[in-house]
Design a protein around this motif. Sequence first.
Motif, PDB file in Angstrom:
ATOM      1  N   ALA A 109      -4.114   7.034   6.918  1.00 50.82           N
ATOM      2  CA  ALA A 109      -4.995   6.443   5.914  1.00 50.82           C
ATOM      3  C   ALA A 109      -4.411   5.147   5.356  1.00 50.82           C
ATOM      4  O   ALA A 109      -5.148   4.187   5.091  1.00 50.82           O
ATOM      5  CB  ALA A 109      -5.251   7.436   4.793  1.00 50.82           C
ATOM      6  N   MET A 110      -3.105   5.090   5.192  1.00 53.73           N
ATOM      7  CA  MET A 110      -2.468   3.871   4.686  1.00 53.73           C
ATOM      8  C   MET A 110      -2.599   2.732   5.700  1.00 53.73           C
ATOM      9  O   MET A 110      -2.822   1.584   5.329  1.00 53.73           O
ATOM     10  CB  MET A 110      -0.988   4.120   4.370  1.00 53.73           C
ATOM     11  CG  MET A 110      -0.743   5.114   3.251  1.00 53.73           C
ATOM     12  SD  MET A 110      -1.543   4.708   1.705  1.00 53.73           S
ATOM     13  CE  MET A 110      -3.033   5.694   1.802  1.00 53.73           C
ATOM     14  N   LEU A 111      -2.492   3.058   6.976  1.00 50.36           N
ATOM     15  CA  LEU A 111      -2.676   2.041   8.009  1.00 50.36           C
ATOM     16  C   LEU A 111      -4.128   1.579   8.038  1.00 50.36           C
ATOM     17  O   LEU A 111      -4.406   0.380   8.158  1.00 50.36           O
ATOM     18  CB  LEU A 111      -2.258   2.595   9.377  1.00 50.36           C
ATOM     19  CG  LEU A 111      -2.071   1.588  10.495  1.00 50.36           C
ATOM     20  CD1 LEU A 111      -1.006   0.569  10.153  1.00 50.36           C
ATOM     21  CD2 LEU A 111      -1.707   2.304  11.782  1.00 50.36           C
ATOM     22  N   VAL A 120       0.840  -1.199   0.000  1.00 48.08           N
ATOM     23  CA  VAL A 120       0.000   0.000   0.000  1.00 48.08           C
ATOM     24  C   VAL A 120       0.876   1.250   0.000  1.00 48.08           C
ATOM     25  O   VAL A 120       0.601   2.213  -0.722  1.00 48.08           O
ATOM     26  CB  VAL A 120      -0.959  -0.026   1.215  1.00 48.08           C
ATOM     27  CG1 VAL A 120      -1.558   1.326   1.495  1.00 48.08           C
ATOM     28  CG2 VAL A 120      -2.056  -1.056   0.993  1.00 48.08           C
ATOM     29  N   ASN A 121       1.940   1.229   0.797  1.00 55.76           N
ATOM     30  CA  ASN A 121       2.846   2.379   0.839  1.00 55.76           C
ATOM     31  C   ASN A 121       3.612   2.557  -0.470  1.00 55.76           C
ATOM     32  O   ASN A 121       3.994   3.670  -0.820  1.00 55.76           O
ATOM     33  CB  ASN A 121       3.833   2.256   1.999  1.00 55.76           C
ATOM     34  CG  ASN A 121       3.252   2.773   3.291  1.00 55.76           C
ATOM     35  OD1 ASN A 121       2.387   3.635   3.286  1.00 55.76           O
ATOM     36  ND2 ASN A 121       3.722   2.235   4.393  1.00 55.76           N
ATOM     37  N   ALA A 132       0.221   5.102  13.095  1.00 54.94           N
ATOM     38  CA  ALA A 132       1.103   5.473  11.988  1.00 54.94           C
ATOM     39  C   ALA A 132       2.361   6.165  12.508  1.00 54.94           C
ATOM     40  O   ALA A 132       3.454   5.942  11.980  1.00 54.94           O
ATOM     41  CB  ALA A 132       0.364   6.370  11.006  1.00 54.94           C
ATOM     42  N   ILE A 133       2.204   6.979  13.533  1.00 58.15           N
ATOM     43  CA  ILE A 133       3.375   7.636  14.128  1.00 58.15           C
ATOM     44  C   ILE A 133       4.300   6.606  14.765  1.00 58.15           C
ATOM     45  O   ILE A 133       5.516   6.640  14.569  1.00 58.15           O
ATOM     46  CB  ILE A 133       2.942   8.716  15.136  1.00 58.15           C
ATOM     47  CG1 ILE A 133       2.293   9.887  14.397  1.00 58.15           C
ATOM     48  CG2 ILE A 133       4.127   9.192  15.977  1.00 58.15           C
ATOM     49  CD1 ILE A 133       1.691  10.941  15.289  1.00 58.15           C
ATOM     50  N   VAL A 134       3.725   5.658  15.510  1.00 56.37           N
ATOM     51  CA  VAL A 134       4.532   4.609  16.149  1.00 56.37           C
ATOM     52  C   VAL A 134       5.240   3.770  15.092  1.00 56.37           C
ATOM     53  O   VAL A 134       6.442   3.496  15.198  1.00 56.37           O
ATOM     54  CB  VAL A 134       3.660   3.724  17.072  1.00 56.37           C
ATOM     55  CG1 VAL A 134       4.410   2.481  17.512  1.00 56.37           C
ATOM     56  CG2 VAL A 134       3.179   4.515  18.272  1.00 56.37           C
ATOM     57  N   VAL A 135       4.502   3.358  14.052  1.00 55.79           N
ATOM     58  CA  VAL A 135       5.104   2.536  12.998  1.00 55.79           C
ATOM     59  C   VAL A 135       6.237   3.292  12.314  1.00 55.79           C
ATOM     60  O   VAL A 135       7.310   2.725  12.066  1.00 55.79           O
ATOM     61  CB  VAL A 135       4.032   2.086  11.972  1.00 55.79           C
ATOM     62  CG1 VAL A 135       4.673   1.491  10.730  1.00 55.79           C
ATOM     63  CG2 VAL A 135       3.077   1.089  12.605  1.00 55.79           C
TER      64      VAL A 135
END
Length: 113
Positions: free
Chosen positions: A72-74, A42-43, A96-99
Motif C-alpha cells: 500500500a505504501m508503494l 510515506v514510510n 514492495a518485497i523487492v524494495v
Amino acid sequence: MGFLARLFITAFALWAATQLVPGILVRGLPSLLLAALIFGLVNAVVRPVLVLLSFPLTIVTLGLFLLVINAAMLGLTAALLPGFAVEGFGPAFWGAIVVSLVSWAANRIFTGP
C-alpha cells in the motif's frame, strides 16, 4: 548513515523493482529520486499509523499483513507521483518485497553487521 545515502539506497531499490517486477514503471532518474524521497516520507508518516491501526490483523496473520501495508505504501507513492506507476496490487506486493530486500541488503553492505 546520512540522508543522501538512504535516499540513493531507496532509489536503487526502487530501480531494482522496476527492472524485476513487470507493472512498475518510472520515467527517468529525476522521477526515480523523487519517488525515493516520497516513499521515504510515506514510510515515515503514514506507515506507522497503518501499522498501529492494523495491529490486531497483523497478529492474527502472524505478521504477513505487513506485506500488504508495504504494498500500500508503494501504491500510495505511485498515486502521489505522476512519473512513477504501479499497475495494481500484484506488482505493488512483489515490488514492495523487492524494495525491502534490496534496501536491507544495501544497508547491510554499507553499514556493516
